[in-house]
Write an enzyme that holds these catalytic residues in place. Structure first.
Site, PDB file in Angstrom:
ATOM      1  CG  ASP A 152      -0.185  -0.308   2.507  1.00 54.03           C
ATOM      2  OD1 ASP A 152       0.628   0.652   2.990  1.00 54.03           O
ATOM      3  OD2 ASP A 152      -0.255  -1.440   3.404  1.00 54.03           O
TER       4      ASP A 152
ATOM      5  CD  GLU B  41      19.766 -23.623 -15.249  1.00 58.65           C
ATOM      6  OE1 GLU B  41      18.533 -24.002 -15.143  1.00 58.65           O
ATOM      7  OE2 GLU B  41      20.654 -24.301 -14.608  1.00 58.65           O
TER       8      GLU B  41
END
Ligand code: GLA
Length: 748
Positions: free
Chosen positions: A537, A617
């Site tokens: 928020d 990777e």
């Protein structure tokens, strides 16, 4: 001037570059809400307020004899109050000393104050440099009830945002109790609207849900202590015909991290009222004579360019007027967090090994997650004992911090400051610091109790302990976690008559510690977290420029989570990491390229053990970090467009456009593949119509599907912005699930 008080016709008008908002006190002092929408000239818009005699919509005493068409129950107002003839949802409710609850406010005065108001002890938006902000302060009074209400409006003309906060004062000579004080109370005279809210749960936060606003009250909120995974304290109201790009929409977001309630009511004459404020269920605030209560603020914005217009306005505003401090405008370090790499199983040397490999691949910060303190080797104990476990680390935290810094990395560390384990030295020393009701067994979610942050002694303790670890470890980053909902709301430091203050004081206490940390360590980067995105928020974003978006790191699941979050919050606030495959939450295997592409539309980091990766990777990490840095400005600071809805087509597509519109990045991720494919077309947004854009794959991008070379569909290497935005492009067909496609449009 963005605020105009017209002495002749009594209107008070707030203008931003593209919006207008108007109110006006009527003949008996009711403060009417006249308008909020697209910018209009400064005219008296109260002409549109319709009055007629309606049974059972009562008339105030001073009007009843002569004018039965006048009713508080039907007039659009700036602040809906309880108990005095307006039967709709209310923003303010107060219990007077006599036990009655009627509140009837009348306009007293309006003043224009320079700049944007601030709120003491609460987060609030602020003016970024000199943006021409002004504050309108409207005073209203209930002379019979001895209550004053002050309405604060902050006007941000360039950002098209208006904020609201509320101060309620007891002007009488006996104690009253405030039961509800919502800063947002907004009435709409007409219209058929849809309400978009964001529901969720742990590992699936902020799913947008659009519902028709029907007659009656629709509401959502939190009584969980924090703003919660379950409903976000934000909403969008829009024309029922509005889409991403067309139609009128109003956005609301609460600058608050605690319990909230959003209510929307379509009433008997099809007027709509929306309110947003602290949840009244856990709130009652005694006001002695002369005392005031100040609410947190709500942000409002309007767009006549559909829902995505709301998102872009909020993104710009949150980036510059909510997030603040050292990290606001700086690229934040690419981090590696050890949580999913090791969980509780580590020593200092193991961490240094991981950090070293990460550094070699381009990572800039190492973050030590849970398990470094007390005797914590699982999640059942030691919260509150913020002393490093040197036996486990086999070194001091200062040594560990030093070794990490010697690698050229920043060092970050995890805390869960607002909780306490029953099995902790802190609990044994201070059982009354835990939130629990005397004589009742407490809720023991995740085997932990809540620490009573409403107490100043507790706040000071936490601030001291955190500061000492941060200092000795040389940490420049803190992950501030909060892993359960609050229950058993009770503070041993408050008398029985004031327990209704506890839930709000808890939030104020958290804010005080966050503010204390930032003033001690102004360059500290704090990442908010609450079991993932359980407290996402604008209140937290004022202190923590980024928030871990979800504990769910599966890139396919993240498509929905980040999509939903993007309705209100900008990409550079959304914590997102590349994690291992198969994913720890879902078991799904996905290509590294896709994980990288999705995390890049977040703050970008890693949450895996790079020492266990294959060379290819590892190479992909190196590439990913390079691309992230190269496209940073576009991805993190640009305009964000949702081009498809996850689940609709099996392909989620979004676009980021650099502010100067010279570059755009398009990302597409397939969440499933179909035989006999219906092509997914997207029309780009936000480009210069007359600009010519070169289309190229993101550097080094290798499609994990060898049958689809990354640039196979770029048949026209240069296209006009106009064609890209009108004819659009189609997304190449992939024949394997979970592939992604990333391309760049650069102006030539
Ligand atoms: C929460 C966080 C995770 C991790 C764990 C540690 O679940 O969201 O990222 O920090 O706590 O216990």
């Amino acid at each position: 001037m963005s605020i105009l008080i017209n002495q002749e016709n009594g209107t008070i008008t707030l203008h931003t570059d593209h919006t207008s908002y108007q109110m006006k006190a009527d003949e008996i002092g009711t403060l009417l809400h006249c308008y909020y929408g697209a910018r209009v000239p400064e005219e008296d818009l109260s002409y549109a307020v319709f009055r007629m005699n309606r049974g059972f919509s009562g008339n105030p005493y001073e009007k009843a004899a002569a004018d039965r068409a006048y009713s508080l129950d039907t007039l659009p107002q700036e602040l809906g109050t309880f108990g005095a003839g307006d039967y709709r949802i209310s923003a303010v409710k107060i219990r007077h000393e006599g036990g009655d609850q009627a509140l009837r406010l009348r306009f007293v005065k309006a003043e224009i104050l320079p700049g944007k108001y601030a709120l003491s002890a609460l987060p609030a938006s602020y003016e970024d440099g000199n943006e021409g902000c002004e504050t309108l302060l409207v005073t209203m009074e209930d002379p019979e009830g001895s209550v004053r209400a002050e309405l604060f409006y902050g006007v941000f003309p360039k950002k098209d945002v208006i904020t609201r906060a509320l101060r309620i004062t007891n002007t009488g000579d006996a104690e009253k109790t405030l039961l509800k004080a919502a800063p947002l109370s907004l009435d709409f005279l007409e219209g058929d609207y849809d309400l978009i809210g964001f529901y969720g749960k742990w590992a699936k936060e902020r799913v947008p849900e659009r519902t028709v606003l029907r007659h009656g009250v629709q509401s959502f909120g939190s009584v969980r202590g924090g703003s919660s995974h379950h409903y976000n304290p934000s909403a969008i109201l829009c024309d029922s015909s509005a889409t991403e790009d067309y139609g009128r929409a109003w956005g609301f977001s609460f600058v608050y991290s605690g319990e909230f309630l959003l209510e929307a009511e379509k009433d008997k004459i099809d007027e709509t009222r929306i309110t947003l404020g602290i949840h009244p269920d856990d709130f009652s605030w005694p006001l002695a004579p002369g005392e005031s209560f100040t609410s947190p603020e709500v942000l409002m914005t309007f767009s006549d360019q559909g829902i995505s217009g709301i998102s872009r306005r909020f993104h710009d505003f949150i980036r510059k007027n909510i997030v603040r401090g050292f990290w606001r405008d700086r690229r934040r370090p690419v981090l590696l967090n050890n949580w999913e790499a090791t969980y509780f199983d580590f020593t200092g040397e193991k961490l240094v090994d991981i950090a070293k490999t990460a550094r070699d691949l381009g990572v800039e910060m190492f973050v030590l997650d849970d398990g470094w303190f007390g005797h914590r080797n699982d999640d059942t104990c030691a919260l509150g004992d913020w002393d490093p476990n040197e036996e486990k680390l086999q070194m001091s935290i200062a040594e560990l911090g030093g070794k990490i810094r010697d690698l050229g990395l920043r060092f970050g560390i995890w805390f869960e400051p607002e909780t306490i384990s029953e099995d902790s030295d802190l609990y044994r020393a201070h059982p009354d610091w835990a939130v629990r009701i005397p004589g009742r067994l407490p809720d023991l979610s995740r085997s932990e109790l809540i620490l009573d942050m409403s107490r100043v002694d507790v706040q000071d303790y936490i601030l001291r302990k955190m500061s000492s670890v941060i200092e000795s470890a040389g940490a420049t980053y803190v992950k501030w976690d909060f892993n359960r909902s609050v229950c058993d709301k009770y503070s041993h430091a408050l008398p029985p008559s004031r327990q209704g203050e506890m839930a709000h004081r808890f939030v104020l206490g958290t804010y005080r510690v966050l503010e204390g940390l930032l003033s001690r360590f102004p360059e500290l980067l704090i990442e908010g977290c609450s079991g993932g995105g359980g407290r996402f928020d604008c209140g937290m974003l004022y202190y923590t420029p980024q928030i871990w978006c979800s504990d769910n790191t599966d890139p396919i699941e993240r498509l929905t989570i980040q999509y939903g979050t993007s309705f209100i919050y900008p990409v550079n606030t959304m914590g997102a990491h590349v994690s291992a495959s198969p994913n720890h939450q879902t078991g799904r295997s996905t290509p590294m390229e896709t994980r990288t592409a999705v995390a890049m539309s977040g703050t970008f980091g890693y949450e895996l053990d790079p020492t266990k990766l294959l060379p290819a990777e590892q190479e992909e990490i190196r590439r990913g970090i390079g691309v992230f840095k190269e496209l940073y400005e576009t991805l993190q600071q640009g305009d964000y467009y949702r081009l498809t809805r996850p689940d609709d087509t099996g392909c989620t597509v979004w676009e980021s456009v650099r502010k100067d519109r010279k570059e755009a990045v398009l990302t597409a991720v397939f969440d499933h593949v179909r035989a006999n494919y219906t092509p997914v077309y997207v029309r780009l947004r936000g480009l210069k119509p007359d600009g010519k854009y070169k289309v190229s794959p993101v550097p080094g991008y290798r499609s994990a599907d060898p049958r689809v070379p990354a640039d196979s569909l770029i048949k026209e290497p240069v296209l006009s912005g106009s064609s890209l935005m009108n004819q659009g492009i189609f997304i190449p067909h992939y024949t394997k699930e979970y592939q992604s496609w990333q391309i760049i449009f650069s102006e030539v």
